[in-house]
Design a protein around this motif. Structure first.
Motif, PDB file in Angstrom:
ATOM      1  N   ARG A  15       0.863  -1.180   0.000  1.00 35.53           N
ATOM      2  CA  ARG A  15       0.000   0.000   0.000  1.00 35.53           C
ATOM      3  C   ARG A  15       0.900   1.230   0.000  1.00 35.53           C
ATOM      4  NH1 ARG A  15      -5.066   1.195   0.419  1.00 35.53           N
ATOM      5  NH2 ARG A  15      -5.620  -0.981   0.837  1.00 35.53           N
ATOM      6  N   ASP A  18       0.853   7.750   1.702  1.00 39.80           N
ATOM      7  CA  ASP A  18       0.557   9.054   1.112  1.00 39.80           C
ATOM      8  C   ASP A  18       1.756   9.997   1.158  1.00 39.80           C
ATOM      9  OD1 ASP A  18      -1.990   8.172   0.664  1.00 39.80           O
ATOM     10  OD2 ASP A  18      -2.957   9.420   2.183  1.00 39.80           O
ATOM     11  N   TYR A 382      -3.613  10.429  -8.076  1.00 39.38           N
ATOM     12  CA  TYR A 382      -4.159   9.140  -8.494  1.00 39.38           C
ATOM     13  C   TYR A 382      -3.243   7.957  -8.204  1.00 39.38           C
ATOM     14  CZ  TYR A 382      -7.508  12.133 -10.855  1.00 39.38           C
ATOM     15  OH  TYR A 382      -8.481  13.066 -11.132  1.00 39.38           O
ATOM     16  N   ARG A 384      -2.372   6.942  -5.169  1.00 37.49           N
ATOM     17  CA  ARG A 384      -2.592   6.502  -3.789  1.00 37.49           C
ATOM     18  C   ARG A 384      -3.474   5.275  -3.800  1.00 37.49           C
ATOM     19  NH1 ARG A 384      -2.302  11.992  -0.304  1.00 37.49           N
ATOM     20  NH2 ARG A 384      -1.338  13.296  -1.899  1.00 37.49           N
ATOM     21  N   GLY A 385      -2.969   4.216  -3.198  1.00 39.11           N
ATOM     22  CA  GLY A 385      -3.681   2.949  -3.215  1.00 39.11           C
ATOM     23  C   GLY A 385      -2.686   1.822  -3.027  1.00 39.11           C
ATOM     24  N   SER A 415      -6.800   1.586  -6.794  1.00 38.47           N
ATOM     25  CA  SER A 415      -7.476   2.422  -5.808  1.00 38.47           C
ATOM     26  C   SER A 415      -8.793   1.762  -5.437  1.00 38.47           C
ATOM     27  CB  SER A 415      -7.734   3.832  -6.357  1.00 38.47           C
ATOM     28  OG  SER A 415      -8.547   4.560  -5.462  1.00 38.47           O
ATOM     29  N   GLU A 416      -8.829   1.172  -4.278  1.00 35.98           N
ATOM     30  CA  GLU A 416     -10.077   0.560  -3.806  1.00 35.98           C
ATOM     31  C   GLU A 416     -11.106   1.625  -3.466  1.00 35.98           C
ATOM     32  OE1 GLU A 416      -8.360  -3.338  -1.517  1.00 35.98           O
ATOM     33  OE2 GLU A 416      -7.856  -1.355  -0.706  1.00 35.98           O
ATOM     34  N   GLU A 417     -10.640   2.764  -2.997  1.00 33.19           N
ATOM     35  CA  GLU A 417     -11.558   3.851  -2.625  1.00 33.19           C
ATOM     36  C   GLU A 417     -12.303   4.368  -3.843  1.00 33.19           C
ATOM     37  OE1 GLU A 417     -11.357   8.355  -0.692  1.00 33.19           O
ATOM     38  OE2 GLU A 417      -9.565   7.103  -0.769  1.00 33.19           O
ATOM     39  N   ARG A 418     -11.586   4.597  -4.951  1.00 29.01           N
ATOM     40  CA  ARG A 418     -12.232   5.125  -6.160  1.00 29.01           C
ATOM     41  C   ARG A 418     -12.714   4.016  -7.085  1.00 29.01           C
ATOM     42  NH1 ARG A 418      -7.493   7.968  -6.119  1.00 29.01           N
ATOM     43  NH2 ARG A 418      -6.826   6.822  -7.966  1.00 29.01           N
ATOM     44  N   LYS A 419     -12.393   2.764  -6.749  1.00 26.01           N
ATOM     45  CA  LYS A 419     -12.755   1.610  -7.571  1.00 26.01           C
ATOM     46  C   LYS A 419     -12.231   1.778  -8.992  1.00 26.01           C
ATOM     47  CE  LYS A 419     -16.905   0.276  -4.996  1.00 26.01           C
ATOM     48  NZ  LYS A 419     -16.647   1.175  -3.850  1.00 26.01           N
ATOM     49  N   GLU A 420     -10.925   2.073  -9.077  1.00 22.91           N
ATOM     50  CA  GLU A 420     -10.302   2.197 -10.387  1.00 22.91           C
ATOM     51  C   GLU A 420      -8.858   1.740 -10.337  1.00 22.91           C
ATOM     52  OE1 GLU A 420     -11.086   6.445 -10.855  1.00 22.91           O
ATOM     53  OE2 GLU A 420      -8.917   6.815 -10.820  1.00 22.91           O
TER      54      GLU A 420
END
Length: 504
Positions: A15, A18, A382, A384-385, A415-420
């Protein structure tokens, strides 16, 4: 010409912390004065901070900023920059032979860092000062009240502690140019005892011990091994510094320099793990790459200037005007940091404004974005993930220094948060575009949300206050099939491809 990157969401590096997208503010040239701080500027707020610069910094989402140096810190007394401004002394900064008025100091920086939503990476002076000065600084910054230094802070109008989490134990102490240059044993013992005292004041803080200041230092990596013998138990990170330049005017060799970065990182990791094994330690030392960037365009002119008389405050120094080829290398360096996200947890592009920086702030004028601003912004926003192990198959070219080098440098971040899924890629081919096939072994990311691409008419094109002619644009040159996505990477280009689920 074709290349392939195979992506499997289960092939995870780590991971991404940041703080990998940090930066650096030093009292050097026009970074502070007329950079982030210019009370006479039309956009200045009540603290004298330039709001136009703050807007550009906020757009980068920089999470951590190193301060106040750099070479500057090794002869700096932080007490000169606190208390009533009218009572602060003007000092001669020995590092850059410049007058330092101390009108901007610790508390001003902490106010400014809140405006840009960044945590500080504070550096203590282990050149001319040491244990007592450092532990007093922690007490001033991190204790609430009831002691001399915490109560002094409150008299300065700062009731709540700053709660600074991460601290650097000096700067580049292996460098003969450094004020208070030390041998490995001298530095190791001083850093250990200083760190011990600082953690007795506040046990919650993290510490960064000095690694080699350059990859080419004759003492590298022995410096790391010898200093870590002393600091391994007290420190949480070891620092790395390095700058890059196209000294020979050879673009193909220049764009391969991230290969050297990865070798540098791997060697530092090996030195850390050697000391870990020798000490039978259960702790893994992480890396803080807290100075990196491109620095060569005006280096010789700056040396001539500093060799003459004492310079006035805010004399322009180290003001690089970056080209398109510089932006391509910065993109490749960012990819290398992501590829080593398992051990590199903090990194700082040096610096943030005016001095070898992505942002230029004209004195009394406008602030604008250099070419390197855009790849850094893409990766900060973009990247971060979870960094995924890249399996890239690309045509190569022959480098005199590094042998076969792939034309395509690339990595993917989930990116699990943005699902991308985001793919970053540099095409080093200076003559031809390359079709990059993104082959997806798992996951349902088969819709191109956005493909941002940055190219230029020539490799030497730059931005200026008259216009940001080099900036990313949206590309629609992509196609989907049952195995993944194919995107066209223009010659000599930086690319960010954001992929979403086809169910969206």
């Amino acid at each position: 010409m074709n290349a392939t990157i195979i992506i499997d969401k289960d092939f995870q590096i780590a991971r991404v912390d940041d703080r990998l997208f940090g930066s650096f503010v030093e009292h050097l040239g026009r970074c502070v004065y007329t950079g982030i701080f210019e009370p006479e500027h039309e956009t200045a707020d009540e603290n004298g901070f330039r709001s136009d610069v703050i807007d550009l910094v906020n757009a980068l989402r920089v999470p951590i900023i190193r301060y106040p140096g750099g070479n500057f810190v090794s002869a700096y007394n932080w007490e000169d920059g606190i208390g009533p401004v009218e009572e602060r002394p003007t000092r001669l900064d020995l590092a850059w032979r410049t007058l330092e008025p101390n009108t901007f100091g610790l508390n001003e920086f902490m106010k400014w860092s809140k405006r840009v939503h960044a945590d500080p990476l504070m550096t203590v002076n282990l050149g001319t000062l040491g244990i007592d000065n450092a532990r007093n600084m922690v007490e001033y910054c991190n204790l609430e009240k009831g002691t001399y230094w915490s109560d002094l802070r409150r008299t300065h109008g700062i009731e709540k502690p700053h709660n600074i989490r991460t601290w650097c134990l000096g700067n580049e102490m292996d460098g003969p140019w450094q004020i208070g240059h030390k041998t490995p044993m001298e530095y190791g013992r001083l850093a250990r005892e200083t760190g011990k005292a600082m953690k007795l004041v506040d046990p919650s803080i993290e510490l960064v011990t000095c690694g080699s200041s350059k990859y080419i230092m004759p003492t590298f990596p022995q410096w790391e091994v010898e200093t870590l013998e002393h600091t391994y138990d007290i420190a949480d990170y070891i620092s790395m510094h390095n700058y890059y330049g196209n000294w020979d005017g050879n673009t193909s060799e220049y764009l391969a320099l991230n290969v050297e970065v990865e070798d540098f990182i791997h060697t530092v990791k090996a030195a850390c793990d050697y000391v870990k094994a020798k000490k039978r330690s259960s702790k893994t030392m992480m890396i803080c790459f807290d100075e990196w960037n491109i620095w060569f365009h005006n280096k010789q002119e700056d040396k001539k200037l500093m060799s003459q008389e004492i310079l006035p405050t805010a004399t322009p120094l180290l003001e690089e005007y970056y080209t398109h080829e510089d932006a391509l290398l910065v993109g490749a360096l960012l990819i290398s940091l992501l590829k080593n996200a398992d051990r590199v947890k903090i990194a700082c592009i040096a610096q943030l404004v005016n001095v070898i920086a992505p942002i230029i702030a004209e004195k009394g004028g406008k602030a604008w974005r250099q070419t390197i601003y855009f790849p850094f912004q893409h990766v900060s926003l973009y990247g971060r993930g979870i960094a995924l192990e890249p399996m890239v198959s690309s045509p190569t070219y022959e480098s005199d220094r590094f042998g076969p080098v792939p034309y395509v440098e690339s990595i993917a971040v989930l990116s699990e948060e943005r699902k991308e899924l985001v793919v970053f890629a540099v095409n080093r081919n200076l003559e031809e575009p390359i079709d990059l096939h993104v082959e997806l072994r798992s996951g349902n990311f088969r819709t191109v949300i956005d493909h941002q691409v940055m190219t230029a008419n020539t490799l030497k094109d730059t931005n200026s206050c008259e216009g940001e002619i080099i900036r990313p644009v949206h590309s629609k040159k992509h196609a989907a099939d049952e195995r993944g996505i194919t995107v066209s990477l223009p010659k000599a280009s930086w690319n960010m491809i954001r992929l979403g689920s086809c169910k969206q």
